[in-house]
Design a protein around this motif. Sequence first.
Motif, PDB file in Angstrom:
ATOM      1  N   TYR A  68      23.024  33.663   3.590  1.00  0.00           N
ATOM      2  CA  TYR A  68      21.911  34.144   4.414  1.00  0.00           C
ATOM      3  C   TYR A  68      20.689  33.244   4.278  1.00  0.00           C
ATOM      4  O   TYR A  68      19.556  33.668   4.456  1.00  0.00           O
ATOM      5  CB  TYR A  68      21.557  35.585   4.043  1.00  0.00           C
ATOM      6  CG  TYR A  68      22.688  36.545   4.285  1.00  0.00           C
ATOM      7  CD1 TYR A  68      23.348  36.575   5.503  1.00  0.00           C
ATOM      8  CD2 TYR A  68      23.111  37.413   3.297  1.00  0.00           C
ATOM      9  CE1 TYR A  68      24.391  37.447   5.729  1.00  0.00           C
ATOM     10  CE2 TYR A  68      24.160  38.288   3.517  1.00  0.00           C
ATOM     11  CZ  TYR A  68      24.791  38.304   4.735  1.00  0.00           C
ATOM     12  OH  TYR A  68      25.825  39.163   4.948  1.00  0.00           O
ATOM     13  N   LEU A  71      17.265  32.552   6.990  1.00  0.00           N
ATOM     14  CA  LEU A  71      17.337  33.584   8.016  1.00  0.00           C
ATOM     15  C   LEU A  71      16.071  34.428   8.033  1.00  0.00           C
ATOM     16  O   LEU A  71      16.079  35.557   8.481  1.00  0.00           O
ATOM     17  CB  LEU A  71      18.582  34.457   7.816  1.00  0.00           C
ATOM     18  CG  LEU A  71      19.905  33.714   7.943  1.00  0.00           C
ATOM     19  CD1 LEU A  71      21.076  34.663   7.791  1.00  0.00           C
ATOM     20  CD2 LEU A  71      20.005  32.996   9.283  1.00  0.00           C
ATOM     21  N   LYS A 146      24.643  39.886   9.924  1.00  0.00           N
ATOM     22  CA  LYS A 146      25.910  39.456  10.539  1.00  0.00           C
ATOM     23  C   LYS A 146      25.809  39.442  12.059  1.00  0.00           C
ATOM     24  O   LYS A 146      26.421  38.610  12.721  1.00  0.00           O
ATOM     25  CB  LYS A 146      27.056  40.353  10.079  1.00  0.00           C
ATOM     26  CG  LYS A 146      27.462  40.089   8.646  1.00  0.00           C
ATOM     27  CD  LYS A 146      28.563  41.017   8.197  1.00  0.00           C
ATOM     28  CE  LYS A 146      28.944  40.731   6.746  1.00  0.00           C
ATOM     29  NZ  LYS A 146      29.874  41.723   6.208  1.00  0.00           N
ATOM     30  N   GLN A 148      23.150  38.719  13.633  1.00  0.00           N
ATOM     31  CA  GLN A 148      22.071  37.776  13.932  1.00  0.00           C
ATOM     32  C   GLN A 148      20.848  38.463  14.537  1.00  0.00           C
ATOM     33  O   GLN A 148      20.185  37.944  15.428  1.00  0.00           O
ATOM     34  CB  GLN A 148      22.574  36.632  14.817  1.00  0.00           C
ATOM     35  CG  GLN A 148      23.672  35.843  14.152  1.00  0.00           C
ATOM     36  CD  GLN A 148      24.178  34.706  15.009  1.00  0.00           C
ATOM     37  OE1 GLN A 148      23.833  34.555  16.175  1.00  0.00           O
ATOM     38  NE2 GLN A 148      25.019  33.874  14.414  1.00  0.00           N
ATOM     39  N   TYR A 150      17.468  39.451  13.210  1.00  0.00           N
ATOM     40  CA  TYR A 150      16.695  39.150  12.006  1.00  0.00           C
ATOM     41  C   TYR A 150      15.342  39.853  11.905  1.00  0.00           C
ATOM     42  O   TYR A 150      14.590  39.610  10.983  1.00  0.00           O
ATOM     43  CB  TYR A 150      16.491  37.638  11.906  1.00  0.00           C
ATOM     44  CG  TYR A 150      17.788  36.863  11.945  1.00  0.00           C
ATOM     45  CD1 TYR A 150      18.829  37.171  11.075  1.00  0.00           C
ATOM     46  CD2 TYR A 150      17.991  35.849  12.869  1.00  0.00           C
ATOM     47  CE1 TYR A 150      20.024  36.476  11.105  1.00  0.00           C
ATOM     48  CE2 TYR A 150      19.184  35.142  12.904  1.00  0.00           C
ATOM     49  CZ  TYR A 150      20.196  35.467  12.025  1.00  0.00           C
ATOM     50  OH  TYR A 150      21.374  34.781  12.061  1.00  0.00           O
TER      51      TYR A 150
END
Length: 191
Positions: A68, A71, A146, A148, A150
């Motif tokens: 990760y 991110l 997972k 995406q 964020y």
Amino acid sequence: MAKLAISAAILAGGKSSRFGSDKALYPFRGKPLIAWVLESLAEVDDCFIVGPTAYHLPLANYPDLEKYNYLGPLGGLYRALKEAKHDWLALVACDMPLLSKEYWALLDTACEEGVQVVMGGSGGGLEPLASLYHRSLLPLIESQLKAQKYSLLNLYEKANSKVIPWHLIQSQCPEHQFLNINYLADLASLG
């Protein structure tokens, strides 16, 4: 003021692209920005940094987890909750020098059974980078990473969240709690 039985993670992994240099170490009123944030967390029982640099502070330092990495704050929150000693974690950006001990104590009073996020609100909206997060969020955070997605505000919307209203923050804390430094001019305006 008694010690708060919460952990705290100072996020110091951003690129500081708008600021032009590493904000965490930039001097403000005689000490680095990150030192002001650390001072606001003086009553927290367990404090550490999440980011690529330890900053020569007497704190543990954890880089983002490899899978990760880079991110943003959600990846940093995931790592922080994994490392936290307590179920509740204060997540704070390294560039918020006017946060106070009173602010964290106020948020701590809202940590109730079933609540997963405690966030301060102002006329400008919510402040996810000066909030409390519960360890029970880990599965939800992992699913967002997972997928995406964020955004910390997206996490707030999906979790059982509580907002501390601005009028209450203003009545119990010094001014400008949510000021974050994005540009050098932001510091200049404070004198």
